[in-house]
Motif scaffolding. Structure first.
Motif, PDB file in Angstrom:
ATOM      1  N   SER A 171       3.235  -0.600   4.119  1.00  0.00           N
ATOM      2  CA  SER A 171       2.610   0.594   3.821  1.00  0.00           C
ATOM      3  C   SER A 171       3.376   1.809   4.468  1.00  0.00           C
ATOM      4  O   SER A 171       4.126   1.295   5.530  1.00  0.00           O
ATOM      5  CB  SER A 171       1.105   0.773   4.620  1.00  0.00           C
ATOM      6  OG  SER A 171       1.395   0.587   6.156  1.00  0.00           O
TER       7      SER A 171
ATOM      8  N   LYS B  91       4.035   7.520   8.637  1.00  0.00           N
ATOM      9  CA  LYS B  91       4.551   8.867   8.940  1.00  0.00           C
ATOM     10  C   LYS B  91       5.131   8.993  10.039  1.00  0.00           C
ATOM     11  O   LYS B  91       6.235   9.713  10.412  1.00  0.00           O
ATOM     12  CB  LYS B  91       3.665  10.030   8.207  1.00  0.00           C
ATOM     13  CG  LYS B  91       3.657   9.734   6.809  1.00  0.00           C
ATOM     14  CD  LYS B  91       2.898  11.092   6.265  1.00  0.00           C
ATOM     15  CE  LYS B  91       2.686  10.672   4.701  1.00  0.00           C
ATOM     16  NZ  LYS B  91       1.940  11.967   4.134  1.00  0.00           N
TER      17      LYS B  91
ATOM     18  N   LYS C 110      -8.149  -1.147   0.772  1.00  0.00           N
ATOM     19  CA  LYS C 110      -7.561   0.051   0.516  1.00  0.00           C
ATOM     20  C   LYS C 110      -7.895   1.134   1.731  1.00  0.00           C
ATOM     21  O   LYS C 110      -8.660   0.672   2.823  1.00  0.00           O
ATOM     22  CB  LYS C 110      -8.602   0.652  -0.552  1.00  0.00           C
ATOM     23  CG  LYS C 110      -9.963   0.634  -0.670  1.00  0.00           C
ATOM     24  CD  LYS C 110     -10.654   1.290  -1.744  1.00  0.00           C
ATOM     25  CE  LYS C 110     -12.083   1.213  -1.836  1.00  0.00           C
ATOM     26  NZ  LYS C 110     -12.869   1.657  -2.910  1.00  0.00           N
TER      27      LYS C 110
ATOM     28  N   TYR D 119       0.871  -1.394  -0.082  1.00  0.00           N
ATOM     29  CA  TYR D 119       0.085  -0.123  -0.031  1.00  0.00           C
ATOM     30  C   TYR D 119       0.728   1.212   0.060  1.00  0.00           C
ATOM     31  O   TYR D 119       1.822   1.374   0.675  1.00  0.00           O
ATOM     32  CB  TYR D 119      -0.998   0.020   1.241  1.00  0.00           C
ATOM     33  CG  TYR D 119      -1.728  -1.260   1.462  1.00  0.00           C
ATOM     34  CD1 TYR D 119      -3.107  -1.270   0.559  1.00  0.00           C
ATOM     35  CD2 TYR D 119      -1.548  -2.332   2.052  1.00  0.00           C
ATOM     36  CE1 TYR D 119      -3.920  -2.363   0.771  1.00  0.00           C
ATOM     37  CE2 TYR D 119      -2.319  -3.496   1.960  1.00  0.00           C
ATOM     38  CZ  TYR D 119      -3.546  -3.410   1.454  1.00  0.00           C
ATOM     39  OH  TYR D 119      -4.421  -4.585   1.690  1.00  0.00           O
ATOM     40  N   THR D 120       0.573   2.193  -0.784  1.00  0.00           N
ATOM     41  CA  THR D 120       1.096   3.504  -0.838  1.00  0.00           C
ATOM     42  C   THR D 120       0.633   4.466  -0.056  1.00  0.00           C
ATOM     43  O   THR D 120       1.387   5.664   0.000  1.00  0.00           O
ATOM     44  CB  THR D 120       1.271   3.798  -2.439  1.00  0.00           C
ATOM     45  OG1 THR D 120       0.035   4.236  -2.699  1.00  0.00           O
ATOM     46  CG2 THR D 120       1.935   2.882  -3.102  1.00  0.00           C
ATOM     47  N   HIS D 121      -0.189   4.241   0.793  1.00  0.00           N
ATOM     48  CA  HIS D 121      -1.113   5.206   1.602  1.00  0.00           C
ATOM     49  C   HIS D 121      -1.068   4.716   3.022  1.00  0.00           C
ATOM     50  O   HIS D 121      -0.924   3.378   3.216  1.00  0.00           O
ATOM     51  CB  HIS D 121      -2.354   5.707   1.246  1.00  0.00           C
ATOM     52  CG  HIS D 121      -3.409   4.257   1.102  1.00  0.00           C
ATOM     53  ND1 HIS D 121      -3.376   3.598   0.156  1.00  0.00           N
ATOM     54  CD2 HIS D 121      -4.257   3.728   2.076  1.00  0.00           C
ATOM     55  CE1 HIS D 121      -4.230   2.425   0.222  1.00  0.00           C
ATOM     56  NE2 HIS D 121      -4.680   2.532   1.377  1.00  0.00           N
ATOM     57  N   GLU D 122      -1.415   5.387   3.983  1.00  0.00           N
ATOM     58  CA  GLU D 122      -1.314   5.022   5.413  1.00  0.00           C
ATOM     59  C   GLU D 122      -2.522   3.819   5.614  1.00  0.00           C
ATOM     60  O   GLU D 122      -3.796   4.364   5.175  1.00  0.00           O
ATOM     61  CB  GLU D 122      -1.463   6.099   6.598  1.00  0.00           C
ATOM     62  CG  GLU D 122       0.090   6.730   6.496  1.00  0.00           C
ATOM     63  CD  GLU D 122       0.431   7.610   7.883  1.00  0.00           C
ATOM     64  OE1 GLU D 122       0.250   6.606   8.870  1.00  0.00           O
ATOM     65  OE2 GLU D 122       0.692   8.553   7.825  1.00  0.00           O
TER      66      GLU D 122
END
Length: 216
Positions: free
Chosen positions: A162, A165, A216, A115-118
């Motif tokens: 993932s 941050k 997602k 996954y490229t998002h949190e």
């Protein structure tokens, strides 16, 4: 009357030519058998040698995997007695990324998913309960390390990746109750952590699905 042995006799000449042709044919057949036998022996020898090499490689890999599973992961942190209740609310986890505790009833798909998002942490924790390894990174991680780890995850069922941050280190690996910070994608502890904890003995629900959840 001409003798049958007379070389000038046409019939004798024909028989001589026929015998010579037969002799040459037998010689060719012998050479063919020798070549075929030699090739067969070479093929069998190659197969035996190749099979021995593959068996040796398999034995070596099994030994390395066993050592990885039984040896401690340097720098690893562990948590015991983690709760496992299904909740519909946010959870205040004592570690980041979380490695266990109460979680959402729906897991994140973890069948080699990058996954490229949190991700919602409550869903990711449910994936850990099923025996997944979760690879996370923050903005300080290099693009090369992120790409290499993504490749590793994409080749490994029961894993996911993932960004997180607000985690304290650039690259971290988590399993249920286990977590380690690694220096880079080439850190030996990456392979060990995967070998030891993908569907490892720490898994509360081994064999539970890593598909059919949140994607997602």
């Amino acid at each position: 009357m001409a003798s049958a042995k007379n070389p000038n006799n046409p019939a004798a000449a024909r028989r001589a030519k026929l015998e010579e042709a037969r002799r040459k044919e037998r010689a060719r057949e012998r050479r063919g058998r020798i070549i075929t036998t030699g090739a067969s022996v070479a093929v069998v020898a190659a197969l035996v040698a190749g099979g021995g090499y593959l068996m040796a490689q398999a034995d070596e890999k099994e030994k390395k995997d066993q050592q990885a599973k039984t040896s401690p992961v340097t720098g690893e942190r562990s948590w015991d007695k983690l709760t496992q209740e299904h909740v519909a609310t946010k959870v205040d986890y004592p570690m980041n990324p979380p490695v266990g505790g109460d979680h959402n009833q729906v897991w994140m798909n973890c069948n080699a998913d990058v996954y490229t998002h949190e991700l919602p942490k409550e869903n990711a924790v449910h994936s850990l309960e099923h025996g997944a390894v979760w690879v996370t990174y923050n903005d300080k991680a290099s693009d090369a390390d992120v790409e290499a780890l993504a490749k590793k995850v994409k080749a490994t069922p029961y894993s996911l990746m993932s960004p997180v941050k607000d985690q304290k280190d650039p690259l971290m690996l988590s399993a249920w109750g286990k977590q380690v910070t690694v220096e880079s994608a080439s850190d030996d502890r990456v392979a060990q952590f995967f070998t030891k904890y993908v569907q490892g003995p720490q898994t509360p629900e081994p064999g539970a699905a890593c598909t059919g959840g949140l994607d997602k």
